[in-house]
Design an enzyme around this catalytic site. Structure first.
Site, mmCIF file in Angstrom:
data_model
loop_
_atom_site.group_PDB
_atom_site.id
_atom_site.type_symbol
_atom_site.label_atom_id
_atom_site.label_comp_id
_atom_site.label_asym_id
_atom_site.label_seq_id
_atom_site.Cartn_x
_atom_site.Cartn_y
_atom_site.Cartn_z
ATOM 1 N N GLU A 192 7.800 -21.952 7.643
ATOM 2 C CA GLU A 192 8.273 -21.434 8.891
ATOM 3 C C GLU A 192 8.909 -21.823 9.399
ATOM 4 O OE1 GLU A 192 5.504 -20.942 12.821
ATOM 5 O OE2 GLU A 192 4.208 -20.279 11.427
ATOM 6 N N GLU A 208 0.695 -0.635 0.102
ATOM 7 C CA GLU A 208 0.080 -0.404 0.005
ATOM 8 C C GLU A 208 0.923 1.119 0.333
ATOM 9 O OE1 GLU A 208 -2.641 -0.463 3.365
ATOM 10 O OE2 GLU A 208 -3.828 -2.145 1.897
#
Length: 270
Positions: free
Chosen positions: A112, A81
């Site tokens: 992960e 953004e």
């Protein structure tokens, strides 16, 4: 401080399946209200990280967010953004997630748990000591993130972290650790809830404060935003009309589109 996995503690609520919809929503809302209070307690730590990031970026560095699962996705959202909101180039703020782009939409099993992959992903982006890496992990124990921050520090790269457990292992690997302790989740262990909300709010603070420091905001306006749709063009026209006391909408629109941004239009007018 000893490590306490608060994010895994049992919810304050029981028999959720017996609650009415109204009770479920009311209780979630009650818990959510505690998040800003938890963030308020760590504002000094956030300030230190923001200052370090701004200094590095003013000198030509980049900001990296690194995480897994919800934490990784939140970092990617914030990074993605920045170009449309502040008009900065793509690649100035970069979000990386364990498992790669496929993990943005669908969980990648055990991604992960690879302690070495985070650093490999940063190397793919040609990470240097001019950059800053912020590791995001609600638990503060994610190997993908911890391993990357450990390597960054050995390479002289400034590191920050955002987690939701006090005394987390991740914090030990960060130059600027932030621990937002929001307590047990409404659904036990579901850190996409309060922990995720806390991380999102902190990321909003970091990117917004940094971009203001970089001169990407004037007054309270997004004067460098990308004119990527009609809504943003209209917003830009109104900014321009207000700033320059123009009365002709079409004249202001033509000026804006020719310049490419509100800031450039103002500068060309002056």
């Amino acid at each position: 401080m000893s490590f306490k996995r608060v994010t895994e503690e049992s919810s304050h609520y029981h028999h959720l399946e017996k609650m009415s919809v109204q009770e479920i929503l009311s209780n979630i809302n009650k818990e959510d209200k505690t998040v800003p209070q938890a963030i308020e307690k760590v504002l000094p730590q956030i300030e230190k990280l923001v200052t370090a990031i701004a200094d590095k970026m003013l000198a030509g560095g980049r900001l990296f967010y690194l995480g897994a699962g919800t934490s990784g996705r939140l970092g990617i959202v914030d990074a993605s953004e920045c170009p449309p909101t502040f008009g900065v180039p793509h690649g100035l703020v970069i979000g990386l997630i364990a498992g790669g782009d496929a993990a943005i939409r669908k969980a990648v099993e055990f991604a992960e748990d690879d302690r070495n992959q985070g650093w490999k992903d940063l190397q793919e982006c040609n990470i240097t000591e001019k950059d800053v890496v912020v590791g995001i992990a609600a638990s503060g124990t994610t190997p993908y993130v911890i391993g990357a921050l450990q390597k960054c520090r050995r390479e002289g790269i400034i590191t920050g972290s955002i987690c939701c457990n006090p005394g987390a292992p991740l914090s030990d690997e960060a130059d600027f650790p932030i621990e937002v302790v929001v307590g047990p989740e409404f659904i036990t262990g579901s850190t996409r809830m309060k922990s995720g909300t806390a991380q999102k709010l902190v990321l909003n603070m970091i990117s917004t404060a940094v971009m203001i420091q970089l001169g990407r905001v004037e007054d309270n306006k997004m004067v460098n935003m990308q004119l990527s749709n009609d809504k943003l063009v209209d917003r830009g026209v109104k900014m321009l009309m207000e700033k320059l006391s123009l009365t002709d909408y079409e004249e202001a629109k033509n000026m804006l589109l020719k310049a490419g941004s509100v800031r450039k239009a103002i500068e060309s007018y002056i």
